[in-house]
Scaffold this active site. Structure first.
Site, PDB file in Angstrom:
ATOM      1  N   LYS A 174       0.844  -1.191   0.000  1.00  0.00           N
ATOM      2  CA  LYS A 174       0.000   0.000   0.000  1.00  0.00           C
ATOM      3  C   LYS A 174       0.878   1.240   0.000  1.00  0.00           C
ATOM      4  O   LYS A 174       1.759   1.392   0.848  1.00  0.00           O
ATOM      5  CB  LYS A 174      -0.909   0.002   1.242  1.00  0.00           C
ATOM      6  CG  LYS A 174      -1.903  -1.146   1.297  1.00  0.00           C
ATOM      7  CD  LYS A 174      -3.056  -0.926   0.337  1.00  0.00           C
ATOM      8  CE  LYS A 174      -4.153  -1.949   0.548  1.00  0.00           C
ATOM      9  NZ  LYS A 174      -5.321  -1.696  -0.311  1.00  0.00           N
ATOM     10  N   LYS A 207     -14.412  -6.527  -6.270  1.00  0.00           N
ATOM     11  CA  LYS A 207     -14.641  -6.752  -4.837  1.00  0.00           C
ATOM     12  C   LYS A 207     -16.080  -7.219  -4.653  1.00  0.00           C
ATOM     13  O   LYS A 207     -17.033  -6.545  -5.078  1.00  0.00           O
ATOM     14  CB  LYS A 207     -14.396  -5.468  -4.045  1.00  0.00           C
ATOM     15  CG  LYS A 207     -12.982  -4.900  -4.158  1.00  0.00           C
ATOM     16  CD  LYS A 207     -11.992  -5.721  -3.356  1.00  0.00           C
ATOM     17  CE  LYS A 207     -10.576  -5.137  -3.429  1.00  0.00           C
ATOM     18  NZ  LYS A 207     -10.446  -3.825  -2.779  1.00  0.00           N
TER      19      LYS A 207
END
Length: 374
Positions: free
Chosen positions: A192, A289
């Site tokens: 990230k 997702k």
């Protein structure tokens, strides 16, 4: 003669009464069987404790609220999960309330195919895709268990070429990020980013592992920054960049698509089914997702459409338990990439299901998604 008539009427009366009793018993039995066939909706709420504070460009968390849906039918249960998410204004109480509003419709829908069930529930939950996701997962799980099959088997998928999952390293100090990698050596790391020191971070991390790197900037970069970073990050063994810019920056996405030396995978820009076509010629692949699109049923359609458009296919997870992760695992045979490490980030899981070793997913021996709550 009169006596015979009396006996005849008595016999007719007895037969009539007997038929009445049979009808009553049959009707009563039908009601009982009907009641037994109605699914039971069970809703549970958890606060999932994380091993480490998890930080992305938008937020930091130590606990992840999660909603677990169980659909129970006789001796069978199916399980689904959806986590809260401030970015999408979704909370566990909101999801629970939305499901409870249509409890009677849900519980009376046993026997529908998963596709018909999803269509029916989408009509009522189109404004709460997270709740729809948990419900859809649970129904698919239940349906496959009642068929006596693992869910991927029910879909006629084979698992010989399943991709490995990455393991996510959240934003932290470089020392902490290195420590997390050493704590769990892994073949693929998803890192990230979205800071002013992103290249320096990856340069330092590269000194400590030869693993594949995937970068997720969570909408934190601009156009020129993304193009320039792609050049430097390719030198550092990065495989692709995930959602480097804001979701609605379509002109920017198109520019980056043309000039990036690394593949760009959509995440926040690909939420529901209609978004897959939008991503064509703007991204090289899509990360689907389940909570965002409404579950396994629409995700399968999105994967198929992405393949037809020549887009790479990926499914990602939230920070969630083995309930959600085991559902994702059923889609693996259709994917190029997968990010399903959510349960590995937890201090304690609330369920068993698939297990993961060195990036490889090992399925449960149980049918459906193989989930059992602890």
């Amino acid at each position: 003669m009169a006596g015979w008539l009396y006996k005849s009427y008595s016999l007719v009366g007895i037969l009539t009464y007997s038929l009445y009793l049979q009808s009553f018993v049959s009707t009563d039995l039908h009601k009982i069987l009907h009641l037994q066939s109605i699914m039971e909706l069970i809703i549970r709420a958890y606060d999932l404790k994380l091993k480490h504070t998890f930080t992305i460009s938008r937020e930091s968390i130590d606990f992840q609220p999660s909603l677990i849906v169980e659909l129970k039918s006789g001796d069978f249960s199916g399980f689904g999960e959806a986590t809260s998410n401030p970015y999408y204004n979704t909370t566990v109480p909101i999801m629970a309330e939305d499901l409870n509003k249509i409890r009677s419709i849900i519980e009376a829908s046993e026997g529908d195919t998963p596709e018909d069930f999803w269509n029916k529930m989408h009509f009522h939950l189109k404004d709460d895709m997270f709740a729809l996701c948990a419900l859809d997962m649970a129904y698919n799980d239940l349906y496959a268990r009642k068929k006596g099959k693992k869910l991927y088997e029910y879909w006629n998928y084979t698992t010989e070429n399943n991709p490995l999952t990455d393991y996510t390293i959240g934003i932290a100090s470089i020392d902490k990020m290195v420590s997390k990698m050493k704590e769990l050596p892994w073949p693929i790391y998803k890192i990230k980013l979205g800071t002013h020191e992103d290249i320096a971070i990856v340069t330092e991390l590269r000194k400590h592992t030869d693993a594949i790197f995937r970068i997720d900037a969570n909408c934190g970069w601009g156009v020129e920054e993304t193009i320039n970073n792609s050049i430097e990050l390719k030198k550092l063994g990065v495989e692709f960049l995930e959602q480097p810019m804001k979701a609605d920056n379509w002109e920017g996405h198109k520019e980056v698509f043309k000039h990036s030396v690394l593949p760009i995978i959509a995440d926040e820009s690909c939420i529901i089914e209609e978004d897959v076509a939008k991503c064509h010629n703007h991204f090289h692949g899509v990360n689907i997702k389940l909570v965002k699109c409404g579950g396994l049923t629409p995700a399968r359609r999105m994967i198929q459409e992405a393949k037809q458009l020549g887009l790479k296919t990926m499914v990602g997870c939230m920070t969630e338990s083995s309930v959600g992760i085991s559902a994702i695992a059923q889609l693996l045979p259709q994917l190029d990439y997968v990010d399903m490490d959510g349960a590995l980030l937890l201090a304690e899981d609330i369920a068993t299901g698939v297990t993961i070793k060195d990036g490889k997913i090992i399925y449960s021996e149980l049918n459906g998604t193989g989930v059992v709550l602890k």
